[in-house]
Structure formats: structure tokens, C-alpha cells
Write a protein that holds these residues in place. Structure first.
Motif, PDB file in Angstrom:
ATOM      1  N   ALA A  40       0.855  -1.195   0.000  1.00  0.00           N
ATOM      2  CA  ALA A  40       0.000   0.000   0.000  1.00  0.00           C
ATOM      3  C   ALA A  40       0.885   1.237   0.000  1.00  0.00           C
ATOM      4  N   MET A  42       0.853   3.692   1.861  1.00  0.00           N
ATOM      5  CA  MET A  42       1.231   4.227   3.169  1.00  0.00           C
ATOM      6  C   MET A  42       2.421   3.505   3.792  1.00  0.00           C
ATOM      7  N   ARG A  68       0.984  -7.151  -4.595  1.00  0.00           N
ATOM      8  CA  ARG A  68       0.260  -8.067  -3.713  1.00  0.00           C
ATOM      9  C   ARG A  68       0.189  -9.408  -4.412  1.00  0.00           C
ATOM     10  N   MET A  86      -0.757   2.715  -6.517  1.00  0.00           N
ATOM     11  CA  MET A  86      -1.746   3.275  -5.600  1.00  0.00           C
ATOM     12  C   MET A  86      -1.581   4.784  -5.521  1.00  0.00           C
ATOM     13  N   TRP A 167      -9.275   0.068   8.439  1.00  0.00           N
ATOM     14  CA  TRP A 167      -8.145  -0.286   7.571  1.00  0.00           C
ATOM     15  C   TRP A 167      -6.811  -0.260   8.317  1.00  0.00           C
ATOM     16  N   ASN A 212     -10.453   5.020  -0.983  1.00  0.00           N
ATOM     17  CA  ASN A 212     -10.586   4.729   0.434  1.00  0.00           C
ATOM     18  C   ASN A 212      -9.877   5.815   1.236  1.00  0.00           C
ATOM     19  N   VAL A 214      -8.740   6.738   4.834  1.00  0.00           N
ATOM     20  CA  VAL A 214      -8.572   6.153   6.167  1.00  0.00           C
ATOM     21  C   VAL A 214      -8.220   7.249   7.166  1.00  0.00           C
ATOM     22  N   ASP A 235      -4.845   8.830   5.570  1.00  0.00           N
ATOM     23  CA  ASP A 235      -4.147   7.997   4.588  1.00  0.00           C
ATOM     24  C   ASP A 235      -5.190   7.589   3.565  1.00  0.00           C
ATOM     25  N   THR A 236      -5.006   7.980   2.328  1.00  0.00           N
ATOM     26  CA  THR A 236      -5.997   7.549   1.339  1.00  0.00           C
ATOM     27  C   THR A 236      -5.351   6.650   0.295  1.00  0.00           C
ATOM     28  N   GLY A 237      -6.168   5.826  -0.338  1.00  0.00           N
ATOM     29  CA  GLY A 237      -5.665   4.927  -1.363  1.00  0.00           C
ATOM     30  C   GLY A 237      -6.681   4.762  -2.471  1.00  0.00           C
TER      31      GLY A 237
HETATM   32  N1  GLY Z   1      -4.065   2.762   2.589  1.00  0.00           N
HETATM   33  C1  GLY Z   1      -5.394   2.764   2.182  1.00  0.00           C
HETATM   34  C2  GLY Z   1      -5.728   1.714   1.192  1.00  0.00           C
HETATM   35  O1  GLY Z   1      -4.843   1.035   0.720  1.00  0.00           O
HETATM   36  O2  GLY Z   1      -6.857   1.514   0.880  1.00  0.00           O
END
Ligand code: GLY
Length: 624
Positions: A40, A42, A68, A86, A167, A212, A214, A235-237
Motif C-alpha cells: 500500500a 502508506m 500483492r 496506488m 483499515w 478509500n 482512512v 491515509d488515502t488509497g
Molecule cells: N491505505 C489505504 C488503502 O490502501 O486503501
């Protein structure tokens, strides 16, 4: 909208709102040995989310390379990929819910500066609350106002449990409730949905998650939320490929312009669409991994890379990948990524050659594996075809029983054939009606394989723990000499028999060393002689034996041998034979003790080579 435009708009949007744009960190985490790859955006920022001051300030954004591999078997469907980028923005104790949500909405829906998505097709979820944190009515309220202001009507905000809307990257570290945005791909849900309708639409993949946000203000330890962080972070993704697919009106990422060039080239080596997707995905991931310093091996990152390349090769029609198509595929990927990631094009030769080398190794592996497999199958082939019903009868059972977890494990350790590939070969074999009786229960044999695998891990772990407890049992001078000779022998065996050779056990007395290793065939006299020659030549070269203590992550980077999947402490010692770690002939995680120079060993001689069990050989050797 072109994917390059998606990239540019995302970064520009946050730059204009005071964010420093970070370059993507390496795929391989630099200070987190708990994961093999960044999963991710973050992850490289964890220290800062935990409170460390970031040199570029409190507002950050970037597009981070991630890998992943948990769902490697799913690749080829519409949404899964092993590599993805991301898009993310972060607040380190700066702005919180109101700004984050407002910006997410703006970027997604604004036609001028954003992605211009239809707000009527947007649905969102918020955290419903539990013992760790209260119901996130604040986020829901913010969404309600935004939708109202934009004239978006109908029910579209839902509260969901922690399973959906909490998350964290793993069991430890920063975490928090999140609010997730979904987009209706069908365009048929524009006037809102009840929660039941929303859940159903999600189930049918009519809607997809596109962002997303967070709210990271909590911290987890061993899977349990243990408290609050010093500051309220965001933290957004948002998955770059997925958003691009939505914007380009595609129901899958492989039909976007991101994959256009690579799919074009891969189309030349197989007609099968699923295979094309698998190869495109795996080659893309391999290229990025190699550019970030990973090379194929039997452990950790290298093992994942090895599996990806091998699975790609296996999916070509010819089951081979030679230099020309690899080069063409790498070039195609450079068309898409060369100007985005500076470390790709300068490493072209290395990338191509690592892939081709691994493909060649795999061709040999398959050949040997197939030969052995044919023997197994051949023994049971009688020229007749057998129906499924007959196959279930007792007389066929012994045949079926050969396709079990133990067999899979044997082929894995001995030939390096991953279990999935073993079964694919069996399936192809059956399709060709060569052996209609290869009926097996896939789930059952894979479970058996995993059991077998963890048994093996337990064994090797016990072995290494003993080593780390303080060296060998009897550590007299003679034993110490044999211990060093064991390291030399291990490497020499890999030189002569290939690097599928892996230590399975070792035992030392004052009279001899005994070394068990994974290998499927009896060694020839010539091979034994070769091994002796190599070891004695190293002894004659009077190479020094040295020890270095490193963090586990750094130790792994040296490429030192250790048992796959093994657990070591945070600090490990690596013994290496040679003048420097870089030029060392042998490198192994080990607790010692060892001689300080090979000249102390004398003459090395193999006294016996025999089988211990299926796929495991044993050597006894003496120092004269
Ligand atoms: N770190 C947020 C996400 O991967 O959705």
C-alpha cells in the motif's frame, strides 16, 4: 481519459492543495522486514504516521508501486493484478475528515480539474462503530452535505462494520476507520439504493471501490487496537488501474491503455485471453521487481519473482520465452512506464537477461520434472482409457493416490516445480487424453501440500534454532573444521547440481560430516569428483572465513543461504568465505563457530553418497 492524464490530474490536484509530491519508494520495503513488498502507498510512510517528522511537511501525495501476491491464482480475472499503482494523499496531523472527503469528491467528479465522474453513480460507506471507536457519524454528515450541495439525491451512504470499514496494512501499526467510495459501473443505479440493494450490487460487481479515505488515529499491536496515535492522520488509497478502467468505460484493467502495448506483444505468443492477461500482469511485475533490485531465487522476494516468471512462461503457447519476445514485451512496458519510472530504461539489459535466464532455467526444470512425472504416470498407463466412474473404483485408486500433497512436495523440492504448475501439467495431460484417469481433488492435494510444506518448515526451523542457540553441540576443533567444510560442500553442490539443492539437515562428529540435501537423482561419480575438486581448490586458495552481524533484512539482501520461510531473530550473523561479502564464494546465515581460514581444513573427500528418502540425498565426507 488517457491514463497519463489520470496520473497528471491526481498529482496536480494535491500539489495545488499544498501537498509535496513524493517519488514512489522502491517495491522492496527499506525498513520493514515484516513484508516482502510494499502492499500500500502508506507503507513507506509508517514512521511518519507514527509521529516522526517528515522533511517535506505534513501534506504528502504520490503514486506508489505496490505488489500483492496473495491472490496469484486469481490473475486473469477482471480486476486482480500482482502489481499495481496506488494513488494516495496523506495528512500528518494536518487536515482531517472534512477536507479529505471534500477533496476526494471534488477530484472524482470535477470535469475541469478532476476525473469528471457522475456523482449520481457514487455510493459511500462509513464505519458503524465498535468497542475500539465510535460510529463515524461525522464522515456520514460530511458526505450528506456534499451530496446535498451537489444536488445528488437518493440513499447512498451506508454504515458498515470493522470488517469492511477499518483499515490497516497488517496486524501492527497505524490504523483507523475509513470511508470508502464506490462507483456504479452499470449506470443503472443513479437514484440511490437501499442498503440491501447496495450489498447486492457490490456482490454482483456492478459497483467497484474506487477510493478509500482512512482516518488513522489509532494503533494496532498483534491484531488488537491498543490506543490512539499522537496525531490525527489521513491515509488515502485509490487504485490507479481500477480508476483508469472506470474512466475508460472498461470492466477490466487489461482493456485499458495501461495494458495496451504489453497485451499487443503478448498476443503474439498466445491466443488464449486468460494466458495473455497472466503473462502481461506477471511480466509487468517482474520488470518492476528486477528494476528495484530483486533477482530470481528460492527465497523471499526472489522466490515470488521466480514464480511469476515461471507462471508467465508456462502460459505461453510454446512454454518457452526466449530473448526476442522478452525484449519486445519489455519494450512495450517501457512505452507505458519508461517516462514515469526513471530506473527502468537504463536497466533494460539486466531486466531482459534476468527474465531470459530464469525462463531457460525453468525450461530445464520442466523438462526434468516432466520426465519424472511421465515416469510416475507411465507406470500407471496401460493404453486404455478410463472413465471417471471407473477411476473411482478401487483398482484405480492407487493411481489417483499418486497425485497427492506428498507427491507435489517432492516435485517442488526436487525439481522446483510449483504445485500449481504440477497440477496444470496434469490437467493439460488429461485434456490431451493421455491419462484420463488423472482425477484428483485440487483443494485436497493443495492442502496436503501446504501441510507437507509446513512440516518441512518446522524441521528446518528446529535446525536453525539449534544453530542459533549457540553453535554446534560438540564444538571441538575438529568439529569446527567439519562445520566450515559443510558450508563449502553446500555451495559446491549447488555449483555442480544447480541451486535447487537445499540443505535438509546436517550432523557432525569428530570423524566425519553428514549432509542431507534436496535432490532427486543419484549423483554420478563425475559429479562427486567435481564437488571434491571445487572444495579442495577453495581450501588451497586459503580463503578467509569471516562473520558479519546484520539486521535480518540486510542479511537477506546479501543473498546468503538460509532456509526458506525460516524465522530468525532481528539480528543474524552471516558467515562468508572469501575476501569480501560481495565476492564471497559461500554465504550462509549461521551461528558458527568456524575456522578463520580454509587452510586449516586439510584435504576434503566424499566417502559416501546415498538416498535418505524420496528426493533427499545424503553425503558423508571426511577431512584428511
Ligand atoms: N491505505 C489505504 C488503502 O490502501 O486503501
Amino acid at each position: 481519459m488517457k491514463s497519463t492524464e489520470v496520473r497528471a490530474r491526481f498529482l496536480n490536484f494535491f500539489k495545488e492543495r499544498g501537498h509535496a509530491i513524493l517519488p514512489s519508494a522502491s517495491l522492496v520495503p527499506q525498513n520493514d522486514p515484516s513484508v516482502l513488498f510494499n502492499t500500500a502507498g502508506m507503507q513507506p510512510l509508517v514512521p511518519y504516521l507514527l509521529g516522526e517528522k517528515h522533511p517535506l511537511g505534513t501534506r504528502l501525495a504520490n503514486i506508489q508501486k505496490c505488489v500483492r501476491t496473495g491472490d496469484i491464482d486469481e490473475i486473469g480475472d477482471n480486476t486482480h493484478a500482482t502489481f499495481f499503482e496506488m494513488m494516495g494523499n496523506w495528512s500528518l496531523g494536518d487536515y482531517f475528515k472534512k477536507d479529505t472527503i471534500q477533496w476526494s469528491f471534488e477530484l472524482l467528479t470535477d470535469k475541469e480539474i478532476g476525473f469528471g465522474l457522475d456523482a449520481q453513480r457514487l455510493y459511500v460507506t462509513c464505519f458503524e462503530g465498535n468497542d475500539d471507536a465510535p460510529k463515524d457519524t461525522e464522515s456520514a454528515e460530511i458526505w450528506k452535505n456534499i451530496f446535498e450541495k451537489a444536488g445528488v439525491t437518493g440513499e447512498r451512504i451506508y454504515f458498515m462494520p470493522a470488517k469492511n470499514n477499518w483499515w490497516s496494512a497488517g496486524d501492527n501499526g497505524p490504523c483507523g476507520p475509513d470511508t470508502e467510495m464506490f462507483y456504479d459501473l452499470t449506470g443503472s443505479h443513479t437514484s440511490g439504493m437501499t442498503k440491501e440493494e447496495y450489498l447486492l450490487a457490490d456482490d454482483k460487481q456492478e459497483i467497484v471501490e474506487i477510493w478509500n479515505d482512512v482516518f488513522m488515529e489509532y494503533i494496532k499491536k498483534d491484531g488488537v487496537v491498543v490506543g490512539k496515535l499522537a496525531s490525527q492522520n489521513v491515509d488515502t488509497g485509490s487504485g490507479f488501474e481500477r480508476v483508469t478502467a472506470v474512466l475508460q468505460g472498461k470492466n477490466n484493467i487489461f482493456d485499458t491503455d495501461i495494458f495496451e502495448a504489453v497485451m499487443r506483444e503478448v498476443g503474439k505468443i498466445t491466443d488464449n485471453l486468460k494466458s495473455q492477461r497472466i503473462i502481461s500482469d506477471h511480466m509487468r511485475t517482474a520488470v518492476f521487481m528486477i528494476a528495484d533490485g530483486v533477482v530470481p531465487s528460492n527465497t523471499d522476494q526472489g522466490y515470488i519473482l521466480r514464480r511469476l516468471i515461471r507462471r508467465a512462461v508456462f502460459n505461453t503457447t510454446s512454454r518457452t520465452l526466449t530473448q526476442p519476445p522478452v525484449e519486445a514485451i519489455v519494450h512495450a512496458l517501457f512505452e507505458t512506464y519508461g517516462s514515469v519510472y526513471e530506473n527502468l530504461i537504463p536497466q533494460k539489459e539486466k531486466i531482459v537477461s534476468e527474465i531470459v535466464k530464469e525462463a531457460e532455467k525453468f525450461a530445464k526444470t520442466i523438462e526434468r520434472g516432466l520426465r519424472a512425472l511421465k515416469q510416475v504416470l507411465g507406470g500407471i498407463k496401460s493404453g486404455m482409457s478410463v472413465t471417471e466412474e471407473e477411476a473411482n473404483e478401487d483398482r484405480i485408486n492407487p493411481i489417483r493416490n499418486r497425485i497427492n500433497g506428498k507427491e507435489l512436495f517432492f516435485f517442488f523440492t526436487t525439481f522446483g516445480l510449483p504445485p500449481e504448475l504440477f497440477l496444470e501439467i496434469i490437467d493439460v495431460d488429461r485434456k490431451n487424453a493421455e491419462t484420463e484417469f488423472n482425477i484428483y481433488n485440487r483443494e485436497k492435494v493443495l492442502t496436503e501440500f501446504k501441510e507437507e510444506f509446513s512440516k518441512h518448515q518446522d524441521l528446518s526451523r528446529a535446525g536453525s534454532e539449534q544453530k542459533f542457540k549457540g553453535g554446534l553441540a560438540g564444538t571441538g576443533e575438529v568439529e569446527t573444521r567439519y562445520h566450515t567444510a559443510t558450508h563449502l560442500l553446500h555451495q559446491a553442490l549447488r555449483d555442480v547440481l544447480g541451486d535447487t539443492v537445499q540443505q535438509k539437515g546436517s550432523n557432525i562428529t569428530a570423524e566425519r560430516l553428514r549432509f542431507d540435501f534436496a535432490y532427486g537423482e543419484k549423483m554420478t561419480d563425475e559429479q562427486k569428483k567435481k564437488v571434491e575438486e571445487i572444495v579442495n581448490k577453495k581450501i588451497q586458495a586459503k580463503l578467509p572465513v569471516q562473520k558479519i552481524v546484520l539486521s535480518k533484512a540486510d542479511a537477506e539482501k546479501t543473498g546468503a543461504l538460509h532456509f526458506f520461510g525460516d524465522k530468525y531473530g532481528d539480528e543474524v550473523s552471516v558467515y562468508f568465505i572469501g575476501d569480501s561479502l560481495e565476492t564471497a564464494y559461500s554465504k550462509e546465515f549461521c551461528g558458527g563457530p568456524h575456522v578463520s581460514n580454509l587452510s586449516e581444513l586439510g584435504h576434503f573427500k566424499i566417502s559416501k553418497e546415498e538416498a535418505v528418502s524420496a528426493g533427499v540425498r545424503r553425503i558423508k565426507a571426511i577431512l584428511e
